[in-house]
Design a protein around this motif. Structure first.
Motif, PDB file in Angstrom:
ATOM      1  N   SER A  94       0.832  -1.199   0.000  1.00 58.44           N
ATOM      2  CA  SER A  94       0.000   0.000   0.000  1.00 58.44           C
ATOM      3  C   SER A  94       0.866   1.249   0.000  1.00 58.44           C
ATOM      4  O   SER A  94       1.778   1.384   0.827  1.00 58.44           O
ATOM      5  N   GLY A 145     -11.505  -2.814  -8.185  1.00 57.61           N
ATOM      6  CA  GLY A 145     -10.695  -1.618  -7.956  1.00 57.61           C
ATOM      7  C   GLY A 145     -10.706  -0.649  -9.115  1.00 57.61           C
ATOM      8  O   GLY A 145     -10.497   0.552  -8.932  1.00 57.61           O
ATOM      9  N   SER A 150      -9.183   2.476  -5.401  1.00 56.75           N
ATOM     10  CA  SER A 150      -8.240   2.025  -4.367  1.00 56.75           C
ATOM     11  C   SER A 150      -7.349   3.148  -3.827  1.00 56.75           C
ATOM     12  O   SER A 150      -6.116   3.014  -3.784  1.00 56.75           O
ATOM     13  N   GLN A 153      -4.002   3.082  -1.324  1.00 53.98           N
ATOM     14  CA  GLN A 153      -3.565   1.689  -1.277  1.00 53.98           C
ATOM     15  C   GLN A 153      -2.905   1.291  -2.586  1.00 53.98           C
ATOM     16  O   GLN A 153      -1.691   1.138  -2.654  1.00 53.98           O
ATOM     17  N   TYR A 154      -3.755   1.114  -3.618  1.00 51.10           N
ATOM     18  CA  TYR A 154      -3.267   0.552  -4.876  1.00 51.10           C
ATOM     19  C   TYR A 154      -3.820   1.307  -6.080  1.00 51.10           C
ATOM     20  O   TYR A 154      -4.448   0.707  -6.955  1.00 51.10           O
ATOM     21  N   ALA A 158      -5.296  -0.531  -9.411  1.00 50.45           N
ATOM     22  CA  ALA A 158      -6.639  -0.225  -9.906  1.00 50.45           C
ATOM     23  C   ALA A 158      -6.582   0.338 -11.324  1.00 50.45           C
ATOM     24  O   ALA A 158      -7.411   0.004 -12.175  1.00 50.45           O
ATOM     25  N   HIS A 195      -3.620 -10.851  -1.325  1.00 47.87           N
ATOM     26  CA  HIS A 195      -3.583  -9.792  -0.322  1.00 47.87           C
ATOM     27  C   HIS A 195      -2.268  -9.834   0.465  1.00 47.87           C
ATOM     28  O   HIS A 195      -1.680  -8.794   0.752  1.00 47.87           O
ATOM     29  N   ARG A 203      -6.298  -8.568   5.243  1.00 46.24           N
ATOM     30  CA  ARG A 203      -7.214  -7.635   4.589  1.00 46.24           C
ATOM     31  C   ARG A 203      -8.644  -8.189   4.508  1.00 46.24           C
ATOM     32  O   ARG A 203      -9.612  -7.463   4.714  1.00 46.24           O
TER      33      ARG A 203
END
Length: 252
Positions: A94, A145, A150, A153-154, A158, A195, A203
């Protein structure tokens, strides 16, 4: 479904492994692609063979074009390619966008986007009636996502899956009259090791109470949707993006 050769990228774990096992039941000869975990890929092959199916594990890093070419050449030795599941993908730890490095972004998009494009290219060369093929199906793995973004985080992950959404629609229209159907499945929170690889092993437990169905999905539930999209039961379905997210992707 009989005498069909199916390539599943990232087929040694999670959703990919479940797709491999289920596809073999319907007569596919399955190419279980893996990047580095030969033991896991061999275990999937052993499960398939124990159930009376046919499968071969083939190592290939989909971020490398030479590996992709070798993967498809290996499939050619087993018969006519009729399906591709673009499942291989990565997340990272993340981070906010202002913390991301070029190396991180290059790795993410090389595997998740460029790899999927190159695999699709090779599949089309073999399946398209324009190239002398007899048709087939491509299923891409997206993510909820791509709709949720996201944040913090991501966003990179996404975004890579947003590219897969667009690729799915454009490619489906491009080859619709060449015997190839192209669709995508967009999972939500699925209980797999992905995850943990992104540094968040807990998560699923942390989020499930906030999910509409109060639980995560399973790899098998996503695989069922993929198998349907590969089958003749979905013969008039192309360019579709099927959410398998337990309602998460439609939250306000």
């Amino acid at each position: 479904m009989t005498d069909q050769v199916l390539i599943v990228t990232g087929g040694s774990r999670g959703i990919g492994a479940s797709v491999c096992r289920k596809a073999s039941v319907f007569g596919h000869t399955v190419i279980v692609n893996y990047a580095g975990n030969k033991t896991a890929a061999d275990a999937v092959v052993a499960d398939i063979e124990a159930a009376g199916g046919k499968a071969v594990a083939v190592q290939a890093d989909v971020s490398r074009e030479a590996d992709i070419l070798a993967l498809f050449n290996a499939a050619d030795e087993l018969g006519q390619l009729t399906g591709l599941v673009n499942n291989a993908g990565v997340v990272d730890f993340s981070q906010r966008v202002d913390e991301m490095t070029a190396e991180r972004l290059t790795r993410m998009f090389s595997i998740n986007v460029v790899g999927s494009f190159l695999c699709a290219r090779e599949a089309i060369k073999r399946m398209s009636t324009r190239h002398g093929g007899s048709g087939g199906g491509i299923v891409n793995l997206g993510s909820a996502g791509s709709k949720l973004g996201s944040p913090s985080q991501y966003v990179d992950y996404a975004s890579s899956k947003g590219a897969i959404d667009t690729m799915t629609v454009g490619l489906a229209l491009e080859v619709a009259d060449e015997g190839i159907r192209v669709n995508a499945v967009r999972p939500g929170i699925i209980d797999t090791e992905l995850h943990a690889s992104g540094g968040l092993p807990d998560r699923v437990a942390q989020l499930q109470s906030k999910l509409p169905m109060k639980r995560a999905g399973s790899a098998d539930e996503v695989a069922e949707a993929i198998i349907w999209l590969l089958s003749e039961s979905s013969s008039y379905t192309t360019g579709a993006i099927l959410d398998v997210s337990g309602g998460r992707s439609i939250l306000p």
